[in-house]
Design an enzyme around this catalytic site. Structure first.
Site, PDB file in Angstrom:
ATOM      1  N   MET A 293       2.932  -0.055 -11.279  1.00 52.70           N
ATOM      2  CA  MET A 293       2.708   0.152  -9.563  1.00 52.70           C
ATOM      3  C   MET A 293       3.551  -0.965  -8.841  1.00 52.70           C
ATOM      4  O   MET A 293       3.847  -0.953  -7.767  1.00 52.70           O
ATOM      5  CB  MET A 293       1.449   0.642  -9.608  1.00 52.70           C
ATOM      6  CG  MET A 293       1.379   0.128  -8.320  1.00 52.70           C
ATOM      7  SD  MET A 293       0.068  -1.325  -8.017  1.00 52.70           S
ATOM      8  CE  MET A 293      -1.618  -1.408  -9.339  1.00 52.70           C
ATOM      9  N   PRO A 294       3.257  -2.165  -8.829  1.00 51.38           N
ATOM     10  CA  PRO A 294       3.602  -3.380  -8.245  1.00 51.38           C
ATOM     11  C   PRO A 294       5.028  -3.326  -8.615  1.00 51.38           C
ATOM     12  O   PRO A 294       6.422  -2.899  -9.470  1.00 51.38           O
ATOM     13  CB  PRO A 294       3.392  -4.780  -8.922  1.00 51.38           C
ATOM     14  CG  PRO A 294       1.795  -3.982  -9.296  1.00 51.38           C
ATOM     15  CD  PRO A 294       2.087  -2.717  -9.446  1.00 51.38           C
ATOM     16  N   PHE A 295       6.259  -3.418  -7.444  1.00 50.91           N
ATOM     17  CA  PHE A 295       7.725  -3.345  -7.875  1.00 50.91           C
ATOM     18  C   PHE A 295       7.863  -4.854  -6.722  1.00 50.91           C
ATOM     19  O   PHE A 295       7.404  -5.618  -5.815  1.00 50.91           O
ATOM     20  CB  PHE A 295       8.306  -2.789  -6.937  1.00 50.91           C
ATOM     21  CG  PHE A 295       9.840  -2.991  -7.266  1.00 50.91           C
ATOM     22  CD1 PHE A 295      10.306  -2.545  -8.717  1.00 50.91           C
ATOM     23  CD2 PHE A 295      10.658  -2.405  -6.002  1.00 50.91           C
ATOM     24  CE1 PHE A 295      11.938  -2.512  -8.124  1.00 50.91           C
ATOM     25  CE2 PHE A 295      12.005  -2.843  -6.048  1.00 50.91           C
ATOM     26  CZ  PHE A 295      12.728  -2.976  -7.464  1.00 50.91           C
TER      27      PHE A 295
ATOM     28  N   THR B 250       5.887  -4.800  -3.923  1.00 56.53           N
ATOM     29  CA  THR B 250       5.397  -3.156  -3.009  1.00 56.53           C
ATOM     30  C   THR B 250       4.251  -2.646  -3.871  1.00 56.53           C
ATOM     31  O   THR B 250       4.705  -3.134  -5.046  1.00 56.53           O
ATOM     32  CB  THR B 250       6.476  -2.773  -2.622  1.00 56.53           C
ATOM     33  OG1 THR B 250       7.686  -3.329  -1.587  1.00 56.53           O
ATOM     34  CG2 THR B 250       5.857  -0.915  -2.784  1.00 56.53           C
TER      35      THR B 250
END
Length: 127
Positions: free
Chosen positions: A1-3, A72
């Protein structure tokens, strides 16, 4: 999920950039509980003239090796986790790439889980 987006001055080797990405990924896995293989990173080099920043801010003095890291990710981590995460990145950057601690700027952008799609136009995290 982190970008993860990492922006830095042009001229670093591919090995340097890969190591920098791995430093961030390992810190995400070990400090803020990111799942294995949840690794989405864009590392971009820029001409020095395309990076616009002050020489110093809040007691930090920046060199031409300044690195911007923006992540993000889903909301929900504690302030203590975030502080430990920032420190881990800088400590590993210093020890593995001999970077200056002043030269790491980190920004977290927290979003709701339904703001992600990992393919097929499906919001996999939406409940």
């Amino acid at each position: 999920m982190p970008f993860v987006r990492i922006d830095l001055k042009r001229g670093k080797s591919a090995e340097y950039r890969k190591t920098l990405g791995e430093i961030v990924y390992k810190a995400m896995r070990e400090v803020i509980n990111v799942p294995e293989n949840d690794k989405f990173q864009v590392i971009t080099e820029h001409d020095r003239g395309d990076l616009n920043y002050a020489d110093n801010y809040l007691g930090n003095t920046y060199s031409d090796d300044l690195i911007f890291i923006q992540i993000t990710m889903n909301a929900g981590r504690t302030v203590e986790m975030k502080k430990a995460f920032y420190k881990r990145i800088v400590d590993d950057y210093q020890s593995q790439l001999q970077g200056r601690p002043d030269d790491v700027v980190i920004n977290l952008v927290e979003v709701a889980k339904e703001n992600w799609s990992f393919g097929h136009g499906i919001a996999q995290y939406a409940s």
